[in-house]
Design an enzyme around this catalytic site. Structure first.
Site, mmCIF file in Angstrom:
data_model
loop_
_atom_site.group_PDB
_atom_site.id
_atom_site.type_symbol
_atom_site.label_atom_id
_atom_site.label_comp_id
_atom_site.label_asym_id
_atom_site.label_seq_id
_atom_site.Cartn_x
_atom_site.Cartn_y
_atom_site.Cartn_z
ATOM 1 N N LYS A 13 0.835 -1.215 0.000
ATOM 2 C CA LYS A 13 0.000 0.000 0.000
ATOM 3 C C LYS A 13 0.869 1.266 0.000
ATOM 4 O O LYS A 13 0.669 2.161 -0.802
ATOM 5 C CB LYS A 13 -0.925 0.037 1.235
ATOM 6 C CG LYS A 13 -1.892 -1.111 1.332
ATOM 7 C CD LYS A 13 -2.864 -0.916 2.491
ATOM 8 C CE LYS A 13 -2.207 -0.935 3.860
ATOM 9 N NZ LYS A 13 -1.578 -2.223 4.215
ATOM 10 N N ARG A 88 -9.482 1.522 8.976
ATOM 11 C CA ARG A 88 -9.070 0.159 9.271
ATOM 12 C C ARG A 88 -10.152 -0.599 10.043
ATOM 13 O O ARG A 88 -9.998 -1.794 10.283
ATOM 14 C CB ARG A 88 -7.822 0.203 10.145
ATOM 15 C CG ARG A 88 -6.543 -0.277 9.471
ATOM 16 C CD ARG A 88 -5.461 -0.132 10.490
ATOM 17 N NE ARG A 88 -4.253 -0.823 10.208
ATOM 18 C CZ ARG A 88 -3.175 -0.267 9.678
ATOM 19 N NH1 ARG A 88 -3.202 0.987 9.272
ATOM 20 N NH2 ARG A 88 -2.072 -0.963 9.544
ATOM 21 N N ARG A 127 11.690 -6.588 5.004
ATOM 22 C CA ARG A 127 11.441 -5.155 4.824
ATOM 23 C C ARG A 127 12.371 -4.267 5.643
ATOM 24 O O ARG A 127 12.614 -4.516 6.818
ATOM 25 C CB ARG A 127 9.985 -4.860 5.190
ATOM 26 C CG ARG A 127 9.623 -3.398 5.066
ATOM 27 C CD ARG A 127 8.168 -3.217 4.842
ATOM 28 N NE ARG A 127 7.380 -3.269 6.061
ATOM 29 C CZ ARG A 127 6.093 -2.943 6.113
ATOM 30 N NH1 ARG A 127 5.464 -2.579 5.011
ATOM 31 N NH2 ARG A 127 5.427 -3.009 7.240
ATOM 32 N N ARG A 159 11.209 -2.084 11.040
ATOM 33 C CA ARG A 159 10.131 -1.611 11.929
ATOM 34 C C ARG A 159 9.939 -2.600 13.079
ATOM 35 O O ARG A 159 9.903 -3.805 12.843
ATOM 36 C CB ARG A 159 8.821 -1.494 11.128
ATOM 37 C CG ARG A 159 8.692 -0.178 10.395
ATOM 38 C CD ARG A 159 7.517 -0.147 9.456
ATOM 39 N NE ARG A 159 6.248 -0.594 10.034
ATOM 40 C CZ ARG A 159 5.079 -0.480 9.424
ATOM 41 N NH1 ARG A 159 5.017 0.077 8.222
ATOM 42 N NH2 ARG A 159 3.978 -0.899 9.983
ATOM 43 N N ARG A 170 -0.738 -8.237 13.742
ATOM 44 C CA ARG A 170 -1.258 -7.273 12.753
ATOM 45 C C ARG A 170 -2.130 -7.967 11.709
ATOM 46 O O ARG A 170 -3.152 -7.425 11.286
ATOM 47 C CB ARG A 170 -0.087 -6.547 12.074
ATOM 48 C CG ARG A 170 0.576 -5.553 13.025
ATOM 49 C CD ARG A 170 1.955 -5.168 12.553
ATOM 50 N NE ARG A 170 1.940 -4.468 11.300
ATOM 51 C CZ ARG A 170 2.945 -4.500 10.411
ATOM 52 N NH1 ARG A 170 4.010 -5.223 10.638
ATOM 53 N NH2 ARG A 170 2.867 -3.812 9.304
HETATM 54 P P1 AMP Z 1 0.869 0.858 9.034
HETATM 55 O O1 AMP Z 1 2.071 1.697 8.762
HETATM 56 O O2 AMP Z 1 -0.318 1.276 8.222
HETATM 57 O O3 AMP Z 1 1.148 -0.612 8.938
HETATM 58 O O4 AMP Z 1 0.448 1.147 10.566
HETATM 59 C C1 AMP Z 1 1.338 0.855 11.620
HETATM 60 C C2 AMP Z 1 0.586 0.836 12.927
HETATM 61 O O5 AMP Z 1 0.020 2.123 13.185
HETATM 62 C C3 AMP Z 1 -0.582 -0.118 13.009
HETATM 63 O O6 AMP Z 1 -0.201 -1.441 13.319
HETATM 64 C C4 AMP Z 1 -1.399 0.518 14.125
HETATM 65 O O7 AMP Z 1 -0.820 0.279 15.390
HETATM 66 C C5 AMP Z 1 -1.241 1.999 13.818
HETATM 67 N N1 AMP Z 1 -2.275 2.475 12.875
HETATM 68 C C6 AMP Z 1 -2.077 3.000 11.634
HETATM 69 N N2 AMP Z 1 -3.239 3.330 11.060
HETATM 70 C C7 AMP Z 1 -4.208 2.988 11.938
HETATM 71 C C8 AMP Z 1 -5.635 3.062 11.922
HETATM 72 N N3 AMP Z 1 -6.304 3.542 10.865
HETATM 73 N N4 AMP Z 1 -6.295 2.630 13.020
HETATM 74 C C9 AMP Z 1 -5.658 2.150 14.090
HETATM 75 N N5 AMP Z 1 -4.324 2.030 14.179
HETATM 76 C C10 AMP Z 1 -3.595 2.450 13.118
#
Ligand code: AMP
Length: 212
Positions: A13, A88, A127, A159, A170
């Site tokens: 994404k 989400r 990654r 990360r 996740r």
């Molecule tokens: P991502 O970079 O999109 O994989 O997001 C990393 C982390 O940020 C996720 O595992 C959540 O802990 C938090 N996070 C990001 N976007 C959201 C969202 N829309 N709702 C809740 N937590 C989020």
């Protein structure tokens, strides 16, 4: 053009969203990137979110809804936006509907990146991410110099939430909460499924086709 990128962790994404946003000249709004920056800056919001993020759990809806509400007021978002990692959950999607309705706007396309579990796990295991510009590198898209970002020369990092047990958490969050959004948006006829397996360029071409 108001777009949402939907797909499990590791689907690509962020990588595709950055390219598409640059091509259309619209902001790439990634709640994950915004939260990671807040955590790195040590803001109260960042401190609140950090532990949940590191554990691979979702941060509360009110926090991310507020982030997006604010981001959509920026002048850059006036001609369009690309949401990556938001919504989400169904309550987040409902909140987004309200936020957009207030502004007389709507979602045009939801790009659903589809990638089998085996490929996701392989991608997440390899990654590395630039802490400064958030560019992501993998086994199939390595940096020119190992461990160094091509764009700004920063040292790449893994990360904390890409550790195997956090990845499981996740993926579970995705399956139990986020996957429901496909049905939510399908009913509106805006979901564009795209095969996310292949090179970055190949997937980008498929997305272009799905939007045309
Ligand atoms: P991502 O970079 O999109 O994989 O997001 C990393 C982390 O940020 C996720 O595992 C959540 O802990 C938090 N996070 C990001 N976007 C959201 C969202 N829309 N709702 C809740 N937590 C989020």
């Amino acid at each position: 053009m108001n777009l949402i990128f939907l797909g499990p962790p590791g689907a690509g994404k962020g990588t595709q969203a950055k390219r598409l946003a640059a091509r259309y000249g619209i902001p790439h709004l990634s709640t994950g990137d915004i939260l990671r920056k807040a955590a790195a800056d040590g803001t109260p919001l960042g401190k609140q979110a950090q532990a949940l993020m590191d554990a691979g759990k979702l941060v509360p809806d009110e926090i991310v809804n507020g982030i997006i509400d604010e981001a959509l007021t920026s002048p850059e978002a006036a001609k369009g936006f690309l949401l990556d990692g938001f919504p989400r959950t169904v309550p987040q999607a409902t909140a987004l509907d309200e936020i957009l309705q207030r502004r007389g706007r709507k979602i045009d396309h939801v790009i659903l990146l589809q990638v089998p579990l085996k490929v996701l796990l392989d991608r997440l295991a390899g990654r590395q991410v630039c802490p400064k510009c958030q560019t992501s590198y993998g086994r199939n898209s390595p940096p020119k110099k190992p461990g160094i970002c091509d764009k700004d020369g920063e040292k790449l990092e893994v990360r904390p939430d890409d550790q195997p047990e956090r990845v499981q958490q996740r993926l579970q969050e995705y399956e139990s909460k986020t996957a429901l959004l496909t049905g939510y948006y399908k009913a509106r006829g805006v979901v564009r499924p795209v095969d996310g397996v292949g090179s970055v360029d190949e997937v980008e071409k498929r997305i272009e086709k799905a939007l045309s």
